[in-house]
Design a protein around this motif. Sequence first.
Motif, PDB file in Angstrom:
ATOM      1  N   SER A  54       0.832  -1.200   0.000  1.00 10.31           N
ATOM      2  CA  SER A  54       0.000   0.000   0.000  1.00 10.31           C
ATOM      3  C   SER A  54       0.873   1.259   0.000  1.00 10.31           C
ATOM      4  CB  SER A  54      -0.901   0.014   1.232  1.00 10.31           C
ATOM      5  OG  SER A  54      -0.121   0.183   2.413  1.00 10.31           O
ATOM      6  N   ILE A  55       0.283   2.343  -0.414  1.00  8.58           N
ATOM      7  CA  ILE A  55       1.009   3.615  -0.426  1.00  8.58           C
ATOM      8  C   ILE A  55       1.456   3.973   0.993  1.00  8.58           C
ATOM      9  CG2 ILE A  55       0.800   6.094  -0.891  1.00  8.58           C
ATOM     10  CD1 ILE A  55      -1.110   5.367  -3.180  1.00  8.58           C
ATOM     11  N   ALA A  56       0.617   3.645   1.981  1.00  6.61           N
ATOM     12  CA  ALA A  56       0.975   3.928   3.375  1.00  6.61           C
ATOM     13  C   ALA A  56       2.221   3.167   3.811  1.00  6.61           C
ATOM     14  CB  ALA A  56      -0.194   3.576   4.289  1.00  6.61           C
ATOM     15  N   ASP A  57       2.464   1.999   3.187  1.00  5.52           N
ATOM     16  CA  ASP A  57       3.641   1.186   3.515  1.00  5.52           C
ATOM     17  C   ASP A  57       4.819   1.471   2.590  1.00  5.52           C
ATOM     18  OD1 ASP A  57       2.428  -0.107   5.662  1.00  5.52           O
ATOM     19  OD2 ASP A  57       1.532  -1.619   4.369  1.00  5.52           O
ATOM     20  N   GLY A  58       4.699   2.521   1.789  1.00  6.25           N
ATOM     21  CA  GLY A  58       5.801   2.917   0.915  1.00  6.25           C
ATOM     22  C   GLY A  58       5.744   2.324  -0.473  1.00  6.25           C
ATOM     23  N   GLY A  59       4.668   1.594  -0.803  1.00  3.97           N
ATOM     24  CA  GLY A  59       4.550   0.974  -2.124  1.00  3.97           C
ATOM     25  C   GLY A  59       3.693   1.786  -3.078  1.00  3.97           C
ATOM     26  N   LEU A  60       3.299   1.143  -4.187  1.00  5.64           N
ATOM     27  CA  LEU A  60       2.491   1.818  -5.207  1.00  5.64           C
ATOM     28  C   LEU A  60       1.028   1.394  -5.168  1.00  5.64           C
ATOM     29  CD1 LEU A  60       4.969   1.652  -8.232  1.00  5.64           C
ATOM     30  CD2 LEU A  60       4.566   3.564  -6.677  1.00  5.64           C
ATOM     31  N   GLY A  61       0.698   0.389  -4.354  1.00  3.17           N
ATOM     32  CA  GLY A  61      -0.700   0.007  -4.163  1.00  3.17           C
ATOM     33  C   GLY A  61      -1.341  -0.722  -5.327  1.00  3.17           C
ATOM     34  N   MET A  62      -0.564  -1.454  -6.138  1.00  8.56           N
ATOM     35  CA  MET A  62      -1.122  -2.192  -7.276  1.00  8.56           C
ATOM     36  C   MET A  62      -1.778  -3.496  -6.814  1.00  8.56           C
ATOM     37  SD  MET A  62       1.802  -1.935 -10.230  1.00  8.56           S
ATOM     38  CE  MET A  62       2.302  -0.359 -10.937  1.00  8.56           C
ATOM     39  N   ASP A  63      -2.600  -4.072  -7.695  1.00  9.63           N
ATOM     40  CA  ASP A  63      -3.165  -5.402  -7.476  1.00  9.63           C
ATOM     41  C   ASP A  63      -2.044  -6.440  -7.529  1.00  9.63           C
ATOM     42  OD1 ASP A  63      -5.551  -7.382  -7.570  1.00  9.63           O
ATOM     43  OD2 ASP A  63      -4.321  -7.933  -9.311  1.00  9.63           O
ATOM     44  N   LYS A  64      -2.116  -7.475  -6.696  1.00  8.87           N
ATOM     45  CA  LYS A  64      -1.059  -8.487  -6.639  1.00  8.87           C
ATOM     46  C   LYS A  64      -0.871  -9.213  -7.965  1.00  8.87           C
ATOM     47  CE  LYS A  64      -0.884  -9.769  -1.741  1.00  8.87           C
ATOM     48  NZ  LYS A  64      -1.073 -10.870  -0.771  1.00  8.87           N
ATOM     49  N   GLY A  65      -1.989  -9.595  -8.584  1.00  7.69           N
ATOM     50  CA  GLY A  65      -1.897 -10.303  -9.858  1.00  7.69           C
ATOM     51  C   GLY A  65      -1.243  -9.455 -10.929  1.00  7.69           C
ATOM     52  N   LEU A  66      -1.603  -8.166 -10.961  1.00  7.16           N
ATOM     53  CA  LEU A  66      -1.014  -7.257 -11.938  1.00  7.16           C
ATOM     54  C   LEU A  66       0.477  -7.082 -11.659  1.00  7.16           C
ATOM     55  CD1 LEU A  66      -1.313  -5.297 -14.295  1.00  7.16           C
ATOM     56  CD2 LEU A  66      -1.933  -3.505 -12.642  1.00  7.16           C
ATOM     57  N   ALA A  67       0.836  -6.962 -10.369  1.00  9.56           N
ATOM     58  CA  ALA A  67       2.246  -6.804 -10.005  1.00  9.56           C
ATOM     59  C   ALA A  67       3.060  -8.018 -10.459  1.00  9.56           C
ATOM     60  CB  ALA A  67       2.380  -6.611  -8.496  1.00  9.56           C
ATOM     61  N   ALA A  68       2.511  -9.234 -10.273  1.00  6.76           N
ATOM     62  CA  ALA A  68       3.208 -10.451 -10.696  1.00  6.76           C
ATOM     63  C   ALA A  68       3.351 -10.494 -12.211  1.00  6.76           C
ATOM     64  CB  ALA A  68       2.462 -11.683 -10.206  1.00  6.76           C
ATOM     65  N   SER A  69       2.312 -10.059 -12.919  1.00  6.83           N
ATOM     66  CA  SER A  69       2.360 -10.042 -14.383  1.00  6.83           C
ATOM     67  C   SER A  69       3.384  -9.029 -14.884  1.00  6.83           C
ATOM     68  CB  SER A  69       0.971  -9.710 -14.942  1.00  6.83           C
ATOM     69  OG  SER A  69       0.924  -9.908 -16.333  1.00  6.83           O
ATOM     70  N   ILE A  70       3.448  -7.864 -14.246  1.00  6.84           N
ATOM     71  CA  ILE A  70       4.440  -6.848 -14.625  1.00  6.84           C
ATOM     72  C   ILE A  70       5.849  -7.369 -14.360  1.00  6.84           C
ATOM     73  CG2 ILE A  70       5.382  -4.582 -14.024  1.00  6.84           C
ATOM     74  CD1 ILE A  70       2.526  -3.621 -13.561  1.00  6.84           C
ATOM     75  N   MET A  71       6.040  -8.061 -13.228  1.00  7.13           N
ATOM     76  CA  MET A  71       7.362  -8.629 -12.932  1.00  7.13           C
ATOM     77  C   MET A  71       7.809  -9.572 -14.045  1.00  7.13           C
ATOM     78  SD  MET A  71       8.976  -7.644 -10.188  1.00  7.13           S
ATOM     79  CE  MET A  71      10.128  -8.996 -10.031  1.00  7.13           C
ATOM     80  N   SER A  72       6.884 -10.409 -14.506  1.00 10.06           N
ATOM     81  CA  SER A  72       7.230 -11.387 -15.541  1.00 10.06           C
ATOM     82  C   SER A  72       7.532 -10.718 -16.874  1.00 10.06           C
ATOM     83  CB  SER A  72       6.091 -12.401 -15.710  1.00 10.06           C
ATOM     84  OG  SER A  72       5.920 -13.171 -14.547  1.00 10.06           O
ATOM     85  N   ILE A  73       6.695  -9.765 -17.288  1.00 11.52           N
ATOM     86  CA  ILE A  73       6.931  -9.134 -18.587  1.00 11.52           C
ATOM     87  C   ILE A  73       8.155  -8.226 -18.518  1.00 11.52           C
ATOM     88  CG2 ILE A  73       5.520  -7.040 -18.337  1.00 11.52           C
ATOM     89  CD1 ILE A  73       5.803  -9.348 -21.424  1.00 11.52           C
ATOM     90  N   TYR A  74       8.418  -7.648 -17.354  1.00 15.13           N
ATOM     91  CA  TYR A  74       9.630  -6.856 -17.170  1.00 15.13           C
ATOM     92  C   TYR A  74      10.859  -7.735 -17.395  1.00 15.13           C
ATOM     93  CZ  TYR A  74      13.040  -3.912 -14.626  1.00 15.13           C
ATOM     94  OH  TYR A  74      14.131  -3.162 -14.248  1.00 15.13           O
ATOM     95  N   GLY A  75      10.860  -8.911 -16.740  1.00 13.62           N
ATOM     96  CA  GLY A  75      11.970  -9.839 -16.941  1.00 13.62           C
ATOM     97  C   GLY A  75      12.080 -10.271 -18.390  1.00 13.62           C
ATOM     98  N   SER A  76      10.933 -10.473 -19.036  1.00 13.59           N
ATOM     99  CA  SER A  76      10.928 -10.852 -20.446  1.00 13.59           C
ATOM    100  C   SER A  76      11.550  -9.765 -21.319  1.00 13.59           C
ATOM    101  CB  SER A  76       9.494 -11.139 -20.907  1.00 13.59           C
ATOM    102  OG  SER A  76       9.446 -11.409 -22.291  1.00 13.59           O
ATOM    103  N   LEU A  77      11.157  -8.518 -21.072  1.00 16.95           N
ATOM    104  CA  LEU A  77      11.676  -7.403 -21.874  1.00 16.95           C
ATOM    105  C   LEU A  77      13.173  -7.200 -21.659  1.00 16.95           C
ATOM    106  CD1 LEU A  77       8.808  -4.776 -21.436  1.00 16.95           C
ATOM    107  CD2 LEU A  77       9.315  -6.164 -23.456  1.00 16.95           C
ATOM    108  N   VAL A  78      13.630  -7.434 -20.433  1.00 19.93           N
ATOM    109  CA  VAL A  78      15.066  -7.302 -20.148  1.00 19.93           C
ATOM    110  C   VAL A  78      15.873  -8.207 -21.068  1.00 19.93           C
ATOM    111  CG1 VAL A  78      16.825  -7.921 -18.444  1.00 19.93           C
ATOM    112  CG2 VAL A  78      14.914  -6.477 -17.769  1.00 19.93           C
ATOM    113  N   TYR A  79      15.408  -9.437 -21.234  1.00 23.03           N
ATOM    114  CA  TYR A  79      16.145 -10.378 -22.074  1.00 23.03           C
ATOM    115  C   TYR A  79      15.799 -10.236 -23.555  1.00 23.03           C
ATOM    116  CZ  TYR A  79      17.777 -12.369 -17.741  1.00 23.03           C
ATOM    117  OH  TYR A  79      18.372 -12.526 -16.517  1.00 23.03           O
ATOM    118  N   LEU A  80      14.584  -9.762 -23.854  1.00 22.43           N
ATOM    119  CA  LEU A  80      14.222  -9.487 -25.246  1.00 22.43           C
ATOM    120  C   LEU A  80      15.138  -8.427 -25.845  1.00 22.43           C
ATOM    121  CD1 LEU A  80      12.270  -9.828 -27.662  1.00 22.43           C
ATOM    122  CD2 LEU A  80      10.805  -8.097 -26.595  1.00 22.43           C
ATOM    123  N   SER A  81      15.504  -7.453 -25.034  1.00 19.17           N
ATOM    124  CA  SER A  81      16.336  -6.356 -25.534  1.00 19.17           C
ATOM    125  C   SER A  81      17.758  -6.824 -25.854  1.00 19.17           C
ATOM    126  CB  SER A  81      16.390  -5.220 -24.506  1.00 19.17           C
ATOM    127  OG  SER A  81      17.040  -5.624 -23.323  1.00 19.17           O
TER     128      SER A  81
END
Length: 498
Positions: A54-81
Motif C-alpha cells: 500500500s502507499i501507506a507502507d511505501g509501495g504503489l498500491g497495485m493489485d497483486k496479480g497485476l504486479a506479478a504479471s508486470i514482474m514477468s513481462i519486465y523480466g521478459s523485456l530485459v532479455y528481449l532487448s
Amino acid sequence: MFGGIILDNKGTKDLDHAFLGQPRGLSTLFFTEFWERFSYYGMRAILIYYMYYSIADGGLGMDKGLAASIMSIYGSLVYLSSVLGGFMSDRIWGSRRTVLYGGILIMFGHISLSLPAGDWALFLAIVLITIGTGLLKPNVSEMVGGLYKEGDNRRDSGFTIFVFGINLGSLISPIVVGQAQKMFNFHVGFSLAAIGMFFGLISYWRGGSKYLSKDSFYPDDPLEPGEAKRLSFKITLGVIAFALIVLIMKVFDVLSIASFITLLSIVAVIAPITIFLLMLTSKKVNDVERSRVWAYVPLFLAAAIFWAIEESGSSVLALFAADQTNNQLGWFKIDPSWYQSLNPLFIVLLTPIFATLWTTLGKRQPSSPTKFSLGLVFAGLSYLFMVIPVAMFGVDAKVSPLWLVGSWLIVEISELLISPIGLSVTTKLAPRAFQSSMMSMWFLADSAGQAVNSQIVQFYTPENEVAYFAITGIVAIVAAIVLAFLIKPIKRLMAGIN
C-alpha cells in the motif's frame, strides 16, 4: 600481447591460466557480472513488494496479480532487448563499448527507482534497465566465449566459474537490499542497487583495458554503406506498426496495462522465431553453421520451458513466501525478499561440484542435449514438490520455509545442468557472422519463458494453486522425455560440436 592475452607469431591465442586456471580476462568479466547481478537481483528482490504494498507502507498500491504479471513481462523485456545488444555489438559498436553503454543505462535506471516519484519513475526505470541489460548481458557472455580457442576443454568449466560470479553477486544483494528496505524504505534499497552497478562499471573500465582483446572494440560484421538507410526504414516501419496496433486497441477500448502486457508477450515470442529465420536463410551462414543452428532450436525450446519455471521465483514463489510461509521462527523473522538469495546460494554451493565433475569427466561427460534433458526433469520436479505442502495443509495455512528451500534446491540443480551449458553451447554453435546475435538467442529463451509466465501467472490463485504447480511441472517433464528421444539427431546436426 593484446589485452593481456599472449599471441604467437601467427596471432593465435596461447593458453592462459592466470585466473583459477582460466584466461586472465575471465576475472574482469567475472567481476563486471558480479556487480551487475548485485544491482539487478537486489532491485528484483523488493520490486514486486514495492508494486503491491500500500502507499501507506511505501509501495504503489497495485493489485497483486497485476504486479506479478508486470514482474514477468519486465523480466521478459530485459532479455528481449538482448537482440538490440547483439545487433549493436555485431554491426556498430563492438562488444566492449556496447557493454559499457549498457552498464551506464542500468545504473541510471536504478537511480530512477531510488527517487520517490511514483509510477513514472518505475516505468522509466523499466525502460532504462531493459535496454541497458540487453546491451550488456549477451556481450559479456560472448566475450567469455571469445577467451577460448575451438576445442579448448576448459570452456564449460570457464562458463561455470563465470556463472558462479553471477550468482555470488545475486546471493548477497537480496539480503543487503532487502535489509536496507526493511530498516529504511524501498528507495534506499534501490539506491544500493545503483551503487552496485557503479562498482561494476569501474571494474569493467579498469580491467578491460588490460586483459580483454582489442578485437572487442570492433564489430564482427560492420554495417556496409547503404545498410544504415535500409535499417532505419525497417525500424521506422516496425515502430509505426506497433504504434498502430496500440492505437487500434485504444480506439476499440481494449487498451489497458493487462492487454499491453499481452501485446508485449506476443512480441517476445515472435522475436526469436524471426531471428532463427534470419540466421537460417542468411547467405553469410554456410551449410555446417546452418546445421548447427537447427541443432540449437530444440535446446532453445527446452531452455524457454526451464526459464519459465526458474524465473517464477521473483513472482509466484515471492508471493508464496510473503503469504503462505511461516516467516516468524521464534525470535527471528525472515524478510520475504531474502528468499531470493536461495537461488544464487544453491548455485554457489553446487557450482564447485559441477565444475569438478565436468572437468574430471572431460570428453566422457554427457552431451549438451543430455544435460538439457536432465535439467528439464529437475525443473519439473521443483514445481511438483510445491504441490505437496498446498495439498497437505491447504492454501490458508502458513507452511515451513523448508518447502521453498527444497523447491529452490531442486530447480538450481536444473539450472546448473542448463544455464552454464547453454551459454557454452551457444557460443559453440554460433555462425561466424552472428556471434553476438546468437548469444542474444540464449537470452531470448529466457524472454520467451517469462513472456509465457506473464500470461499464465494470472491463473495463480489460491483456488488454482495445486493445478498451477502440477500442470507446469508435468509439462516440463514431458518436454524432457521428448528431448531425450531427440538427442541423437541433435548431435548429428551439431556437426562435431559436443
